[in-house]
Design a protein around this motif. Sequence first.
Motif, PDB file in Angstrom:
ATOM      1  N   ASP A 169      -2.914   2.663   0.383  1.00 37.65           N
ATOM      2  CA  ASP A 169      -1.959   2.337  -1.275  1.00 37.65           C
ATOM      3  C   ASP A 169      -1.112   3.455  -0.418  1.00 37.65           C
ATOM      4  N   LEU A 170       0.000   2.911  -1.711  1.00 38.55           N
ATOM      5  CA  LEU A 170       1.517   3.770  -1.983  1.00 38.55           C
ATOM      6  C   LEU A 170       1.152   5.309  -2.185  1.00 38.55           C
ATOM      7  N   VAL A 171       2.044   6.173  -1.171  1.00 36.74           N
ATOM      8  CA  VAL A 171       1.779   7.167  -1.582  1.00 36.74           C
ATOM      9  C   VAL A 171       3.393   7.741  -1.605  1.00 36.74           C
ATOM     10  N   SER A 172       3.259   8.874  -2.946  1.00 37.91           N
ATOM     11  CA  SER A 172       5.067   9.552  -2.517  1.00 37.91           C
ATOM     12  C   SER A 172       4.527  10.937  -2.631  1.00 37.91           C
ATOM     13  N   SER A 173       4.119  12.009  -3.097  1.00 38.50           N
ATOM     14  CA  SER A 173       4.110  12.637  -3.579  1.00 38.50           C
ATOM     15  C   SER A 173       2.678  13.559  -2.819  1.00 38.50           C
ATOM     16  N   GLY A 174       1.710  12.152  -2.812  1.00 41.31           N
ATOM     17  CA  GLY A 174       0.660  12.513  -2.687  1.00 41.31           C
ATOM     18  C   GLY A 174      -0.961  13.377  -3.794  1.00 41.31           C
ATOM     19  N   SER A 175       0.019  13.083  -4.820  1.00 40.25           N
ATOM     20  CA  SER A 175      -0.708  14.780  -6.863  1.00 40.25           C
ATOM     21  C   SER A 175      -1.953  13.610  -6.218  1.00 40.25           C
ATOM     22  N   THR A 176      -1.914  11.989  -6.546  1.00 42.72           N
ATOM     23  CA  THR A 176      -2.344  11.212  -7.151  1.00 42.72           C
ATOM     24  C   THR A 176      -3.824  11.165  -6.374  1.00 42.72           C
ATOM     25  N   LEU A 177      -3.823  10.932  -4.403  1.00 39.72           N
ATOM     26  CA  LEU A 177      -4.647  11.307  -3.982  1.00 39.72           C
ATOM     27  C   LEU A 177      -5.578  12.922  -3.717  1.00 39.72           C
ATOM     28  N   PHE A 178      -4.855  13.440  -4.401  1.00 44.62           N
ATOM     29  CA  PHE A 178      -5.582  15.316  -4.635  1.00 44.62           C
ATOM     30  C   PHE A 178      -6.314  15.025  -5.457  1.00 44.62           C
ATOM     31  N   MET A 179      -6.297  14.296  -6.754  1.00 42.63           N
ATOM     32  CA  MET A 179      -6.706  14.576  -7.800  1.00 42.63           C
ATOM     33  C   MET A 179      -8.003  14.150  -7.599  1.00 42.63           C
ATOM     34  N   ASN A 180      -7.810  12.993  -6.965  1.00 42.08           N
ATOM     35  CA  ASN A 180      -9.096  12.112  -6.788  1.00 42.08           C
ATOM     36  C   ASN A 180      -9.469  12.246  -4.887  1.00 42.08           C
ATOM     37  N   GLY A 181      -9.646  13.419  -4.684  1.00 40.88           N
ATOM     38  CA  GLY A 181     -10.470  13.917  -3.897  1.00 40.88           C
ATOM     39  C   GLY A 181     -10.202  12.920  -2.105  1.00 40.88           C
ATOM     40  N   LEU A 182      -8.806  12.494  -2.384  1.00 42.17           N
ATOM     41  CA  LEU A 182      -8.975  12.066  -1.188  1.00 42.17           C
ATOM     42  C   LEU A 182      -8.001  12.828   0.154  1.00 42.17           C
ATOM     43  N   LYS A 183      -7.511  12.644   0.577  1.00 40.09           N
ATOM     44  CA  LYS A 183      -6.227  13.138   2.098  1.00 40.09           C
ATOM     45  C   LYS A 183      -5.741  12.212   2.788  1.00 40.09           C
ATOM     46  N   GLU A 184      -4.350  12.048   2.719  1.00 44.14           N
ATOM     47  CA  GLU A 184      -3.904  11.108   4.034  1.00 44.14           C
ATOM     48  C   GLU A 184      -4.246  11.336   5.608  1.00 44.14           C
ATOM     49  N   VAL A 185      -4.584  10.126   6.461  1.00 42.34           N
ATOM     50  CA  VAL A 185      -5.300  10.087   7.410  1.00 42.34           C
ATOM     51  C   VAL A 185      -3.571   9.276   8.586  1.00 42.34           C
ATOM     52  N   GLU A 186      -3.102   8.201   7.583  1.00 41.83           N
ATOM     53  CA  GLU A 186      -2.100   7.823   8.276  1.00 41.83           C
ATOM     54  C   GLU A 186      -1.184   6.851   7.441  1.00 41.83           C
ATOM     55  N   THR A 187       0.041   6.886   8.250  1.00 41.45           N
ATOM     56  CA  THR A 187       1.092   6.201   7.731  1.00 41.45           C
ATOM     57  C   THR A 187       1.366   5.176   8.525  1.00 41.45           C
ATOM     58  N   ILE A 188       1.230   4.155   7.500  1.00 33.35           N
ATOM     59  CA  ILE A 188       1.641   2.442   8.130  1.00 33.35           C
ATOM     60  C   ILE A 188       3.253   2.057   8.460  1.00 33.35           C
ATOM     61  N   LEU A 189       3.350   2.515   6.597  1.00 39.22           N
ATOM     62  CA  LEU A 189       5.031   2.134   6.945  1.00 39.22           C
ATOM     63  C   LEU A 189       5.694   2.756   5.685  1.00 39.22           C
ATOM     64  N   GLU A 190       6.748   3.392   5.934  1.00 39.07           N
ATOM     65  CA  GLU A 190       7.511   3.808   5.808  1.00 39.07           C
ATOM     66  C   GLU A 190       8.580   3.178   4.672  1.00 39.07           C
ATOM     67  N   SER A 191       8.710   3.010   3.580  1.00 42.35           N
ATOM     68  CA  SER A 191       8.962   2.225   2.209  1.00 42.35           C
ATOM     69  C   SER A 191      10.247   3.298   1.683  1.00 42.35           C
ATOM     70  N   GLN A 192      10.992   2.420   1.502  1.00 40.97           N
ATOM     71  CA  GLN A 192      12.151   2.616  -0.138  1.00 40.97           C
ATOM     72  C   GLN A 192      12.418   1.084  -0.585  1.00 40.97           C
ATOM     73  N   ALA A 193      13.385   1.299  -1.632  1.00 37.91           N
ATOM     74  CA  ALA A 193      14.461   0.198  -2.268  1.00 37.91           C
ATOM     75  C   ALA A 193      15.428  -0.512  -1.190  1.00 37.91           C
ATOM     76  N   VAL A 194      15.084  -1.959  -0.903  1.00 36.93           N
ATOM     77  CA  VAL A 194      15.899  -2.387  -0.007  1.00 36.93           C
ATOM     78  C   VAL A 194      17.194  -3.649  -0.671  1.00 36.93           C
ATOM     79  N   LEU A 195      17.918  -3.894  -0.881  1.00 37.73           N
ATOM     80  CA  LEU A 195      18.865  -4.655  -1.170  1.00 37.73           C
ATOM     81  C   LEU A 195      18.417  -6.002  -0.012  1.00 37.73           C
TER      82      LEU A 195
END
Length: 297
Positions: A169-195
């Motif tokens: 899933d998309l992660v920015s601050s990681g707070s949603t993962l923390f609140m659901n008892g999860l931890k980030e382990v791998e990054t698949i894609l670095e994203s941002q808004a593009v034109l």
Amino acid sequence: MSTSFEMTKTKIMVQKLKIAIQKSGRLYDDSISLLKECGIDLRNVKDRLKTESDNFPLEVFFLRDDDIPQYVEDGVADIGIVGLNILNEKGKEAEVIEDLGFGKCRLALAINKNEEYVANYLQGKRIATSYPVLLQKYLDENKITAEIHEISGSVEIAPGIGLAEVICDLVSSGSTLFMNGLKEVETILESQAVLVKNKNLDNDQLQLVNKLLFRIRSVKKAKRNKYVLLNAPNDQLSKIFGLLPGMRSPTVLPLAEKGWSSVHSVLSEDEFWEKIEQLKEAGAQGILVVPIEKMIV
């Protein structure tokens, strides 16, 4: 006479650039703010499907973010602002022409915070995601066989209800993962808004795109830099010049007090605090820092 009258009555259609932006969600506010910072006045943008600018040939379509790549590929919109994650997931023929620097996040894998993430952990696991294409590509590249469960929204609850052991899933601050008892382990894609733009724009459309790009890049440069004014003793100017390269070279004006000058320049946000400390050590006084609204070089 009739011909002349008809000519005066003929309306000259001014070509407008059509841009698609998110109608709601995390990119909407920043997209609208960017256009306004570019000096583009928009009519009422609340709860509308389309609006126009009164001072720039621009027509704005408000769409679901998932639909923007398709609309740009089909030419319904000439350009669009969309997350790189959505663009890559949809796989549409829309060309990225500028990273916009907002909406930054990452598509990441997360597991139960109490689990140990080891080699081959993902092998045979059930993974819940709203990005099956990007996830499958990652699994294929890493020769991992896993079971993908495609769901929309609230992906983070999947492990808690027994649907999957892993989420993507998309992660920015990681707070949603923390609140659901999860931890980030791998990054698949670095994203941002593009034109992005349609690949088949004609010359007139490309000229309008370039005009808009010029404004966008000026706004972006301004945000990454600060205008600095300081007073310095003349015998320290050479040292201070070395710290303040500016766009070409610093501007120097003599002060009323003999032996002192006022120095004006631009500092990058990335090195701002380090440079300020060095300037103080070099004898700079009365340092003023001013935000830059637009920066044209």
